[in-house]
Motif scaffolding. Structure first.
Motif, PDB file in Angstrom:
ATOM      1  N   ARG A 209       0.831  -1.198   0.000  1.00 44.33           N
ATOM      2  CA  ARG A 209       0.000   0.000   0.000  1.00 44.33           C
ATOM      3  C   ARG A 209       0.868   1.251   0.000  1.00 44.33           C
ATOM      4  O   ARG A 209       1.843   1.348   0.746  1.00 44.33           O
ATOM      5  N   ARG A 210       0.512   2.214  -0.831  1.00 45.70           N
ATOM      6  CA  ARG A 210       1.204   3.499  -0.816  1.00 45.70           C
ATOM      7  C   ARG A 210       0.650   4.340   0.331  1.00 45.70           C
ATOM      8  O   ARG A 210      -0.535   4.333   0.617  1.00 45.70           O
ATOM      9  N   GLY A 211       1.537   5.047   0.988  1.00 48.65           N
ATOM     10  CA  GLY A 211       1.106   5.863   2.114  1.00 48.65           C
ATOM     11  C   GLY A 211       1.424   5.181   3.434  1.00 48.65           C
ATOM     12  O   GLY A 211       1.740   3.985   3.483  1.00 48.65           O
ATOM     13  N   PRO A 212       1.348   5.929   4.524  1.00 50.70           N
ATOM     14  CA  PRO A 212       1.758   5.404   5.830  1.00 50.70           C
ATOM     15  C   PRO A 212       0.785   4.382   6.397  1.00 50.70           C
ATOM     16  O   PRO A 212      -0.418   4.441   6.147  1.00 50.70           O
ATOM     17  N   VAL A 213       1.339   3.439   7.132  1.00 55.23           N
ATOM     18  CA  VAL A 213       0.568   2.496   7.937  1.00 55.23           C
ATOM     19  C   VAL A 213       1.145   2.558   9.341  1.00 55.23           C
ATOM     20  O   VAL A 213       2.329   2.273   9.538  1.00 55.23           O
ATOM     21  N   ALA A 214       0.347   2.939  10.315  1.00 63.07           N
ATOM     22  CA  ALA A 214       0.826   3.053  11.686  1.00 63.07           C
ATOM     23  C   ALA A 214       1.318   1.697  12.181  1.00 63.07           C
ATOM     24  O   ALA A 214       0.788   0.642  11.787  1.00 63.07           O
ATOM     25  N   ALA A 215       2.321   1.702  13.034  1.00 59.91           N
ATOM     26  CA  ALA A 215       2.933   0.454  13.499  1.00 59.91           C
ATOM     27  C   ALA A 215       1.914  -0.464  14.152  1.00 59.91           C
ATOM     28  O   ALA A 215       1.906  -1.679  13.911  1.00 59.91           O
TER      29      ALA A 215
END
Length: 205
Positions: free
Chosen positions: A55-61
């Motif tokens: 996935r493009r974009g941030p993924v929180a930990a």
């Protein structure tokens, strides 16, 4: 009752190669083998794999850890437990130790919390044997040099992968009865022999 064997380690250590070799060896011995992987071993898992790795974009930990746990819960319920109940040998690329190493150490979350989350997701199911293919992350990066693209975890910096490797080794040290640690820089045939020697006793229980 079947046997549950997982292969763990950092990126490009040879898990897929060794899983395929182990499957062929077990099949040659007359075993019924289910070879699978996480994430992505179910239809739901394919969707989760795309989210967490591509996935493009941030993924929180914490979101990442929860997504892996959701994939794991579905995979164990839909694929792994039914296979073990049939008496199959399950050979799996990655399991909960990867979450402890990657999300716990790599993402600097609480490793014990990550482990408890995964154990809850799978109702306490642990492998009979976990093969840890150990390799310096820099060697792994060199093995991946010809790839055109990296997934989210592969693309992390060396210090991330150093933490992951250290976490895997700490897990193996804490549970020596479950883990086999193999030097993944050895020739493939030597690694295969070590794995087979550890798996053979599980087939005569």
């Amino acid at each position: 009752m079947g046997a549950f064997i997982t292969l763990e380690g950092g990126d490009a250590v040879g898990k897929s190669t060794q899983a395929a070799a182990l499957e062929a060896w077990l099949t040659g011995r007359g075993e019924t083998v289910l070879r699978t992987r996480e994430p992505g071993g179910t239809d739901l898992g394919v969707a989760v794999r795309e989210l967490v790795l591509h996935r493009r974009g941030p993924v929180a930990a914490r979101a990442e850890a929860l997504l892996y746990a959701a994939d794991r819960a579905q995979h164990v319920a839909e694929v792994v437990r039914p296979a073990l109940a049939r008496g199959d040998v399950v050979v799996q690329d990655r399991y909960l130790d990867s979450s402890v190493a990657y999300q716990g150490a790599g993402r600097v979350l609480d490793a014990d919390e990550v482990r408890r989350l995964s154990l809850w997701a799978v109702e306490g199911l642990l492998p009979d044997l976990t093969v840890l293919l150990d390799l310096d992350p820099r060697i792994g990066r060199a093995r991946r040099a010809d790839r055109e693209a990296y997934d989210r975890l592969e693309a992390e910096a060396d210090d991330f992968h150093d933490r992951v490797r250290a976490a895997f080794l700490a897990l193996a040290e804490a549970e020596p009865a479950r883990f086999l640690v193999v030097d993944a820089s050895l020739p493939q045939e030597a690694v295969q022999e070590a794995v087979r020697a550890a798996v053979a006793p599980l087939l005569t229980r």
